[in-house]
Design a protein around this motif. Structure first.
Motif, PDB file in Angstrom:
ATOM      1  N   MET A 197       0.835  -1.202   0.000  1.00 43.84           N
ATOM      2  CA  MET A 197       0.000   0.000   0.000  1.00 43.84           C
ATOM      3  C   MET A 197       0.867   1.247   0.000  1.00 43.84           C
ATOM      4  O   MET A 197       0.552   2.242  -0.631  1.00 43.84           O
ATOM      5  CB  MET A 197      -0.890   0.008   1.229  1.00 43.84           C
ATOM      6  CG  MET A 197      -1.964  -1.033   1.178  1.00 43.84           C
ATOM      7  SD  MET A 197      -3.317  -0.800   2.309  1.00 43.84           S
ATOM      8  CE  MET A 197      -2.634   0.000   3.683  1.00 43.84           C
ATOM      9  N   LEU A 198       2.002   1.160   0.677  1.00 43.27           N
ATOM     10  CA  LEU A 198       2.903   2.308   0.732  1.00 43.27           C
ATOM     11  C   LEU A 198       3.488   2.610  -0.644  1.00 43.27           C
ATOM     12  O   LEU A 198       3.545   3.768  -1.080  1.00 43.27           O
ATOM     13  CB  LEU A 198       4.017   1.990   1.721  1.00 43.27           C
ATOM     14  CG  LEU A 198       4.770   3.145   2.322  1.00 43.27           C
ATOM     15  CD1 LEU A 198       3.811   3.952   3.139  1.00 43.27           C
ATOM     16  CD2 LEU A 198       5.878   2.627   3.172  1.00 43.27           C
ATOM     17  N   ARG A 214      -4.566   7.450  -2.136  1.00 45.14           N
ATOM     18  CA  ARG A 214      -4.165   6.947  -0.834  1.00 45.14           C
ATOM     19  C   ARG A 214      -5.335   7.012   0.143  1.00 45.14           C
ATOM     20  O   ARG A 214      -6.096   7.976   0.141  1.00 45.14           O
ATOM     21  CB  ARG A 214      -3.019   7.814  -0.319  1.00 45.14           C
ATOM     22  CG  ARG A 214      -2.334   7.237   0.890  1.00 45.14           C
ATOM     23  CD  ARG A 214      -1.157   8.101   1.231  1.00 45.14           C
ATOM     24  NE  ARG A 214      -1.607   9.430   1.608  1.00 45.14           N
ATOM     25  CZ  ARG A 214      -1.154  10.530   1.050  1.00 45.14           C
ATOM     26  NH1 ARG A 214      -0.277  10.472   0.078  1.00 45.14           N
ATOM     27  NH2 ARG A 214      -1.574  11.703   1.446  1.00 45.14           N
ATOM     28  N   ALA A 259       0.874   4.153  -2.776  1.00 45.96           N
ATOM     29  CA  ALA A 259       0.641   5.550  -2.422  1.00 45.96           C
ATOM     30  C   ALA A 259       1.724   6.452  -3.007  1.00 45.96           C
ATOM     31  O   ALA A 259       1.476   7.606  -3.346  1.00 45.96           O
ATOM     32  CB  ALA A 259       0.622   5.694  -0.903  1.00 45.96           C
ATOM     33  N   GLU A 260       2.928   5.882  -3.166  1.00 48.38           N
ATOM     34  CA  GLU A 260       3.991   6.675  -3.773  1.00 48.38           C
ATOM     35  C   GLU A 260       3.697   6.939  -5.244  1.00 48.38           C
ATOM     36  O   GLU A 260       3.962   8.025  -5.764  1.00 48.38           O
ATOM     37  CB  GLU A 260       5.293   5.913  -3.616  1.00 48.38           C
ATOM     38  CG  GLU A 260       6.487   6.603  -4.172  1.00 48.38           C
ATOM     39  CD  GLU A 260       7.718   5.747  -3.973  1.00 48.38           C
ATOM     40  OE1 GLU A 260       8.765   6.128  -4.467  1.00 48.38           O
ATOM     41  OE2 GLU A 260       7.610   4.695  -3.310  1.00 48.38           O
TER      42      GLU A 260
END
Lengths: 96, 131
Positions: free
Chosen positions: A84-85, A95, A88-89
């Protein structure tokens, strides 16, 4: 040996209740991952204490499965949050 | 009750006590890294103690090697999962930065921003790429 069983199961039960409290309260997902890991370790210890006190080997394969499951569960959830990180980037507006 | 039974009982009770300390630490400690510190005590030492007690009690039975396998497996997998969880926790800023004495991964904070306000808030964005 009965006294040992009572003491061990009392300690393990109190620890499991406290871990369940953190699992219910935990503010973030990672707190719940950590407490799930600790809960599975507590379950494995309980099964091992049962096997040892009553000299009963019928539950030992369950012990191996629980040990494997703790590792796979925590690693997969941690990888999921890391994924997920990364997502999100790439797209910051999606996000959540 | 023989001497081996006494030794096994001490190992079992000590391992169970470590599980209780894990519960206490999980309830009382402030952030994810501190809770991991508490929760990994029974993962290695507690499991080793309980498996030692069980092996002493069950020696001579056919599948005692499975207990040794569980102990070895815990020793191998506990660092891996702890590393993954703590890395994600650091990046998602679930770490109380004001409680850290040494922050070797941290970039120097820009002037004016207080590190104490970062406690347990959701990730505003990736801190750095890679990994």
């Amino acid at each position: 040996m009965t006294v040992v069983a009572i003491v061990c199961f009392a300690l393990l039960g109190a620890g499991a209740v406290l871990i369940l409290a953190r699992l219910a309260l935990g503010p973030s997902l990672l707190d719940r991952v950590v407490s799930t890991d600790a809960l599975l370790v507590t379950i494995a210890c309980g099964i091992a204490v049962y096997c040892a006190v009553y000299r009963d080997i019928s539950l030992e394969p369950v012990l191996l499965v629980v040990a494997l499951l703790a590792f796979v569960g925590s690693v997969s959830v941690a990888r999921y949050i890391g994924g997920m990180l990364v997502k999100a980037e790439e797209t910051p507006e999606e996000r959540s | 009750m023989t001497v081996a039974d006494v030794v096994a009982s001490v190992c079992l009770v000590a391992g169970s006590f470590l599980c209780l300390t894990a519960g206490l630490g999980l309830v009382r400690f402030p952030d994810v890294l501190n809770r991991m510190h508490a929760a990994t005590k029974p993962q290695v030492l507690g499991v080793l103690l309980v498996m030692t007690g069980a092996v002493i009690r069950l020696v001579g039975q056919p599948i005692v090697w499975m207990l040794v396998l569980v102990a070895v497996f815990q020793l191998l997998t506990a660092p891996v999962s702890a590393h993954l969880v703590s890395r994600v926790a650091y990046r998602r800023r679930h770490v109380r930065r004001d409680l850290l004495l040494v922050d070797e991964l941290g970039v120097p904070a820009p002037s004016g921003s207080t590190a104490a306000a970062r406690a347990d808030e959701p990730a505003e964005g990736p801190e750095r790429a890679g990994g």
